[in-house]
Design a protein around this motif. Structure first.
Motif, PDB file in Angstrom:
ATOM      1  N   GLY A 179       1.792   0.248 -49.469  1.00  0.00           N
ATOM      2  CA  GLY A 179       0.992   0.477 -50.672  1.00  0.00           C
ATOM      3  C   GLY A 179       1.670   1.362 -51.687  1.00  0.00           C
ATOM      4  O   GLY A 179       0.995   1.996 -52.504  1.00  0.00           O
ATOM      5  N   GLY A 180       3.008   1.403 -51.662  1.00  0.00           N
ATOM      6  CA  GLY A 180       3.729   2.258 -52.585  1.00  0.00           C
ATOM      7  C   GLY A 180       3.789   1.710 -53.994  1.00  0.00           C
ATOM      8  O   GLY A 180       3.297   0.622 -54.304  1.00  0.00           O
ATOM      9  N   GLY A 181       4.430   2.476 -54.873  1.00  0.00           N
ATOM     10  CA  GLY A 181       4.568   2.081 -56.263  1.00  0.00           C
ATOM     11  C   GLY A 181       3.859   3.035 -57.203  1.00  0.00           C
ATOM     12  O   GLY A 181       2.896   3.717 -56.831  1.00  0.00           O
ATOM     13  N   ALA A 182       4.353   3.076 -58.443  1.00  0.00           N
ATOM     14  CA  ALA A 182       3.832   4.033 -59.419  1.00  0.00           C
ATOM     15  C   ALA A 182       2.385   3.753 -59.807  1.00  0.00           C
ATOM     16  O   ALA A 182       1.607   4.678 -60.007  1.00  0.00           O
ATOM     17  N   LEU A 183       2.006   2.490 -59.933  1.00  0.00           N
ATOM     18  CA  LEU A 183       0.654   2.182 -60.406  1.00  0.00           C
ATOM     19  C   LEU A 183      -0.401   2.764 -59.480  1.00  0.00           C
ATOM     20  O   LEU A 183      -1.305   3.468 -59.919  1.00  0.00           O
ATOM     21  N   ASP A 218       7.328  -0.786 -58.194  1.00  0.00           N
ATOM     22  CA  ASP A 218       7.313  -0.325 -59.582  1.00  0.00           C
ATOM     23  C   ASP A 218       7.438   1.188 -59.620  1.00  0.00           C
ATOM     24  O   ASP A 218       6.805   1.901 -58.836  1.00  0.00           O
ATOM     25  N   THR A 219       8.251   1.685 -60.539  1.00  0.00           N
ATOM     26  CA  THR A 219       8.450   3.136 -60.665  1.00  0.00           C
ATOM     27  C   THR A 219       7.906   3.681 -61.976  1.00  0.00           C
ATOM     28  O   THR A 219       7.928   4.897 -62.187  1.00  0.00           O
ATOM     29  N   ALA A 220       7.432   2.822 -62.861  1.00  0.00           N
ATOM     30  CA  ALA A 220       6.884   3.266 -64.140  1.00  0.00           C
ATOM     31  C   ALA A 220       5.986   2.180 -64.691  1.00  0.00           C
ATOM     32  O   ALA A 220       6.081   1.004 -64.319  1.00  0.00           O
ATOM     33  N   GLY A 221       5.094   2.586 -65.596  1.00  0.00           N
ATOM     34  CA  GLY A 221       4.218   1.604 -66.209  1.00  0.00           C
ATOM     35  C   GLY A 221       3.435   2.188 -67.365  1.00  0.00           C
ATOM     36  O   GLY A 221       3.439   3.398 -67.612  1.00  0.00           O
ATOM     37  N   ALA A 222       2.775   1.284 -68.078  1.00  0.00           N
ATOM     38  CA  ALA A 222       1.922   1.669 -69.197  1.00  0.00           C
ATOM     39  C   ALA A 222       0.836   0.615 -69.359  1.00  0.00           C
ATOM     40  O   ALA A 222       1.015  -0.546 -68.957  1.00  0.00           O
ATOM     41  N   ALA A 223      -0.287   1.022 -69.920  1.00  0.00           N
ATOM     42  CA  ALA A 223      -1.390   0.085 -70.136  1.00  0.00           C
ATOM     43  C   ALA A 223      -2.133   0.455 -71.409  1.00  0.00           C
ATOM     44  O   ALA A 223      -2.267   1.638 -71.749  1.00  0.00           O
TER      45      ALA A 223
END
Length: 368
Positions: A179-183, A218-223
């Protein structure tokens, strides 16, 4: 804030801990031990020596494996700091065993599982709480009070950013199977903040998630989100960044900004910046320990679970749902909606986690 008085004949809430993750050892176990009306009775680990070492620090029983702890009669509630992909399995097992549950965020990696678990808890008159600690810090209520009083006029937009420096290569948040990841680990903070201030009717307009060639997650994101009144929410998050933890509310007559928004240390003195009519006002607040406040909220939820109130009133600001279950569900829906908006061609997140959601031994106990 002083602890509320406890009735002399009232039994402490007896807590068992499923896993010896870093967040359990560093933050939650000390908070449980310091809280009035709570007693740590057992600590479980797949590693017998690790369980014994951690349990000895708190004078409680070590348990090898998670399932045996759920059979103990002297455990009323469990705290689950396991990797995110395992929350659903062990939360369900704990509820079926008649235990109240405080689970690390996100409660699950799938909105349908989140709904099912909250429904199961309600059916069994058990408390189920997701460990989103920042919402219990009084600085956010102070911001909401300013907003409700019209300090910045009509709200036009909300922006929030939370990012942390690069994590070690072996950290479980680099593992998609767990369940890893930035989000789901970092983005949950600005997403929950948007729910906290804008309420239930938020929908994603656009989103992006960045997965570097060297990473499995994912290591970064935006919404970009929008509510039914046209108020926008711009959210950014990441786990390979210079640290940032802040949000801003921009209205027709001014702005409210807050730094150290999501993980302030207990001694931090919050400062709300209120800009209006060409001036900036510093509103200083006393320090607060959001970990201790979260533990207190969970204890209260456990005591009230046997007599739930079917009527769910709105909060005084009239925006976000007063019931934590409603906020948890909306957060789960938004996380999945952001994921789909960012990568509509990808299969549902839960499809790749069927093996991880099986209650058999797994790769990591967690280093959150």
């Amino acid at each position: 804030m002083a602890e509320p008085a406890r009735h002399p004949g009232e039994r402490p809430l007896r807590i068992g801990v499923l896993g010896c993750a870093d967040i359990a050892r560093r933050r939650m176990l000390p908070a449980f031990a310091a809280a009035d009306g709570i007693e740590i009775t057992a600590v479980a680990s797949r590693d017998a020596a690790r369980a014994a070492d951690v349990a000895a620090r708190y004078g409680c029983r070590p348990v090898t494996g998670y399932a045996p702890l759920l059979t103990l009669d002297d455990v009323d509630a469990v705290y689950i700091p396991l990797p995110a992909a395992l929350h659903a399995t062990w939360t369900r097992a704990a509820l079926l065993a008649g235990k109240h549950v405080l689970a690390e965020k996100p409660l699950t990696c799938d909105p349908a599982r989140t709904r099912a678990l909250l429904a199961l808890a309600a059916q069994r008159s058990l408390a189920l709480m997701e460990n989103v600690m920042f919402v219990h810090h009084p600085q956010h209520q102070a911001v909401r009070t300013l907003l409700a009083e019209g300090a910045i006029g009509e709200l036009r937009s909300f922006s929030a950013a939370f990012a942390v420096p690069r994590l070690p290569a072996g950290d479980i948040r680099h593992s998609p199977e767990l369940g890893g990841g930035a989000l789901f680990d970092i983005g949950v903070y600005p997403v929950r903040a948007a729910v906290h201030f804008l309420g239930e009717q938020l929908h994603p307009l656009a989103a992006t998630l960045h997965t570097p060639p060297s990473s499995a997650v994912d290591t970064a994101g935006a919404a970009l989100l929008r509510d039914e009144h046209g108020v926008s929410a711009q959210l950014t998050f990441g786990m390979d960044h210079a640290y940032r933890s802040a949000y801003e509310l921009w209205g027709s007559q001014g702005r409210i900004t807050l730094n150290r928004a999501f993980t302030p240390p207990p001694g931090h003195r919050p400062v709300i910046h209120l800009e209006r009519r060409g001036t900036t006002e510093r509103i200083e607040l006393p320090p607060a320990d959001q970990v201790a406040l979260t533990v207190r909220a969970f204890r209260t939820a456990c005591r009230r679970a046997a007599a739930p109130n079917p009527h769910r009133p709105r909060d005084t600001a009239g925006t976000a749902p007063a019931d934590p279950a409603d906020a948890c569900l909306r957060q789960a829906d938004l996380l999945e909606a952001v994921r789909r908006a960012a990568a509509p061609h990808r299969p549902p997140r839960t499809a790749s986690r069927a093996a991880a959601e099986d209650p058999t031994p797994y790769a990591a106990e967690g280093r959150r």
